[in-house]
Design an enzyme around this catalytic site. Structure first.
Site, PDB file in Angstrom:
ATOM      1  N   LYS A   1      13.421  14.512  13.264  1.00  0.00           N
ATOM      2  CA  LYS A   1      14.597  15.299  13.593  1.00  0.00           C
ATOM      3  C   LYS A   1      14.370  16.764  13.302  1.00  0.00           C
ATOM      4  CE  LYS A   1      17.090  11.399  11.718  1.00  0.00           C
ATOM      5  NZ  LYS A   1      17.834  10.946  10.514  1.00  0.00           N
TER       6      LYS A   1
ATOM      7  N   GLU B   1       7.162  22.052  16.266  1.00  0.00           N
ATOM      8  CA  GLU B   1       7.313  21.414  14.954  1.00  0.00           C
ATOM      9  C   GLU B   1       8.052  22.318  13.977  1.00  0.00           C
ATOM     10  OE1 GLU B   1       7.209  18.808  13.327  1.00  0.00           O
ATOM     11  OE2 GLU B   1       5.415  17.595  13.589  1.00  0.00           O
ATOM     12  N   ASP B   2       8.719  21.713  13.018  1.00  0.00           N
ATOM     13  CA  ASP B   2       9.357  22.489  11.954  1.00  0.00           C
ATOM     14  C   ASP B   2       8.312  23.001  10.961  1.00  0.00           C
ATOM     15  OD1 ASP B   2       8.773  19.893  11.096  1.00  0.00           O
ATOM     16  OD2 ASP B   2      10.761  19.486  10.287  1.00  0.00           O
TER      17      ASP B   2
ATOM     18  N   ASP C   1       2.236  20.456   7.393  1.00  0.00           N
ATOM     19  CA  ASP C   1       1.854  20.397   5.988  1.00  0.00           C
ATOM     20  C   ASP C   1       0.389  19.960   5.933  1.00  0.00           C
ATOM     21  OD1 ASP C   1       2.518  20.475   3.195  1.00  0.00           O
ATOM     22  OD2 ASP C   1       2.632  18.302   3.211  1.00  0.00           O
TER      23      ASP C   1
ATOM     24  N   PHE D   1       8.412  23.097  -1.869  1.00  0.00           N
ATOM     25  CA  PHE D   1       9.199  22.266  -0.965  1.00  0.00           C
ATOM     26  C   PHE D   1      10.293  23.130  -0.334  1.00  0.00           C
ATOM     27  CE2 PHE D   1      12.165  19.020   0.399  1.00  0.00           C
ATOM     28  CZ  PHE D   1      11.309  18.056   0.897  1.00  0.00           C
TER      29      PHE D   1
ATOM     30  N   ARG E   1      19.843  20.083   6.660  1.00  0.00           N
ATOM     31  CA  ARG E   1      19.181  20.482   7.907  1.00  0.00           C
ATOM     32  C   ARG E   1      19.962  21.588   8.609  1.00  0.00           C
ATOM     33  NH1 ARG E   1      15.231  16.629   9.210  1.00  0.00           N
ATOM     34  NH2 ARG E   1      15.695  14.481   8.658  1.00  0.00           N
TER      35      ARG E   1
HETATM   36  P1  IMP Z   1       2.253  16.358   7.469  1.00  0.00           P
HETATM   37  O1  IMP Z   1       1.788  15.134   8.193  1.00  0.00           O
HETATM   38  O2  IMP Z   1       1.803  16.344   6.034  1.00  0.00           O
HETATM   39  O3  IMP Z   1       1.829  17.655   8.143  1.00  0.00           O
HETATM   40  O4  IMP Z   1       3.826  16.268   7.362  1.00  0.00           O
HETATM   41  C1  IMP Z   1       4.670  16.992   8.155  1.00  0.00           C
HETATM   42  C2  IMP Z   1       6.089  16.487   8.077  1.00  0.00           C
HETATM   43  O5  IMP Z   1       6.515  16.261   6.725  1.00  0.00           O
HETATM   44  C3  IMP Z   1       7.034  17.550   8.627  1.00  0.00           C
HETATM   45  O6  IMP Z   1       7.225  17.397  10.019  1.00  0.00           O
HETATM   46  C4  IMP Z   1       8.288  17.336   7.814  1.00  0.00           C
HETATM   47  O7  IMP Z   1       9.102  16.383   8.451  1.00  0.00           O
HETATM   48  C5  IMP Z   1       7.820  16.778   6.488  1.00  0.00           C
HETATM   49  N1  IMP Z   1       7.735  17.847   5.461  1.00  0.00           N
HETATM   50  C6  IMP Z   1       6.615  18.396   4.968  1.00  0.00           C
HETATM   51  N2  IMP Z   1       6.891  19.345   4.048  1.00  0.00           N
HETATM   52  C7  IMP Z   1       8.236  19.411   3.962  1.00  0.00           C
HETATM   53  C8  IMP Z   1       9.144  20.232   3.165  1.00  0.00           C
HETATM   54  O8  IMP Z   1       8.765  21.111   2.364  1.00  0.00           O
HETATM   55  N3  IMP Z   1      10.471  20.002   3.358  1.00  0.00           N
HETATM   56  C9  IMP Z   1      10.942  19.063   4.217  1.00  0.00           C
HETATM   57  N4  IMP Z   1      10.128  18.287   4.977  1.00  0.00           N
HETATM   58  C10 IMP Z   1       8.789  18.454   4.852  1.00  0.00           C
HETATM   59 MG    MG Z   2       9.009  16.713  11.135  1.00  0.00          MG
END
Ligand code: IMP
Ligand code: MG
Length: 206
Positions: free
Chosen positions: A44, A100-101, A104, A153, A166
């Site tokens: 989302k 993407e938001d 990470d 975070f 959100r």
């Molecule tokens: P990745 O696979 O580690 O790159 O994870 C990415 C996903 O983890 C993002 O699309 C977010 O939904 C969630 N995410 C990662 N860091 C945060 C954060 O600091 N706050 C909220 N959601 C996060």
């Molecule tokens: Mg996400």
């Protein structure tokens, strides 16, 4: 007495976000002139950014959505995800931009990109609002990025903690351990302005 979460601070203000989103929209408009890109948003979190971004793109665009769930047991982070909702339309021969938001570790995105690549789009690029590049695992090429994000975070502007916040128009930084914490409503006093935000923006984008 109102109690909040110590160390909660403003990371990106509404104005900073909106200015950056306008720039990204203008950049995409220039790069895709004469084409009709398909913006793919990952639900989302990515939906808030998408909603603002595509109104700053002065081209005919399509939008489509995917929803995924993570398989994350222990340390075995393969990035493999389960697709809960797939795209409505084919992307073969289309110019696709994944919106993407936050990226990470990049594991989720890298898995998603390989699955989209198999559908043979004409092109495939990534536009992320936040890039927490310090935690990246697989090498990823990111064409459009809003801000580099420090290793804290974050919540707001699509990003949640326990499905809350959100809808904040700005982005707050929390301590990682506290974000996992006990009270999901701990940030509520900041929203109404009942508690002032820490304005020391340690580690904000350079
Ligand atoms: P990745 O696979 O580690 O790159 O994870 C990415 C996903 O983890 C993002 O699309 C977010 O939904 C969630 N995410 C990662 N860091 C945060 C954060 O600091 N706050 C909220 N959601 C996060
Ligand atoms: Mg996400």
């Amino acid at each position: 007495m109102m109690r909040g979460m110590e160390g909660t601070r403003m990371l990106f203000t509404t104005d900073e976000i909106q200015t950056r989103v306008r720039d990204l929209g203008a950049q995409i408009t220039r790069d895709y002139r004469g084409r009709t890109p398909t913006l793919v948003s990952v639900l989302k979190g990515g939906s808030v950014f998408l909603a603002d971004l595509f109104r700053q793109i002065d081209l005919p665009v399509r939008v489509d959505f995917m929803s995924i769930s993570h398989y994350r047991e222990g340390d075995d982070e393969s990035g493999v995800v389960r697709v809960l909702k797939d795209l409505d339309d084919d992307i073969i021969e289309r110019d696709v931009i994944v919106v993407e938001d936050i990226i990470d570790t990049g594991l989720t995105l890298s898995y998603l990109l390989s699955s989209l690549r198999e559908r043979e789009p004409a092109s495939l690029e990534v536009c992320t609002l936040l890039d927490r590049s310090a935690r990246r695992i697989p090498p990823l090429e990111i064409r459009y990025r809003g801000f580099d994000c420090p290793d804290v975070f974050v919540v707001g502007y699509g990003l949640d903690v326990g499905e809350r916040y959100r809808n904040l128009p700005f982005i707050l930084a929390l301590d990682r351990e506290r974000a996992q914490g006990d009270d999901p409503d701990a940030l509520v006093p900041y929203l109404s302005g009942a508690l002032p935000l820490d304005t020391a923006r340690t580690g904000a984008a350079d």
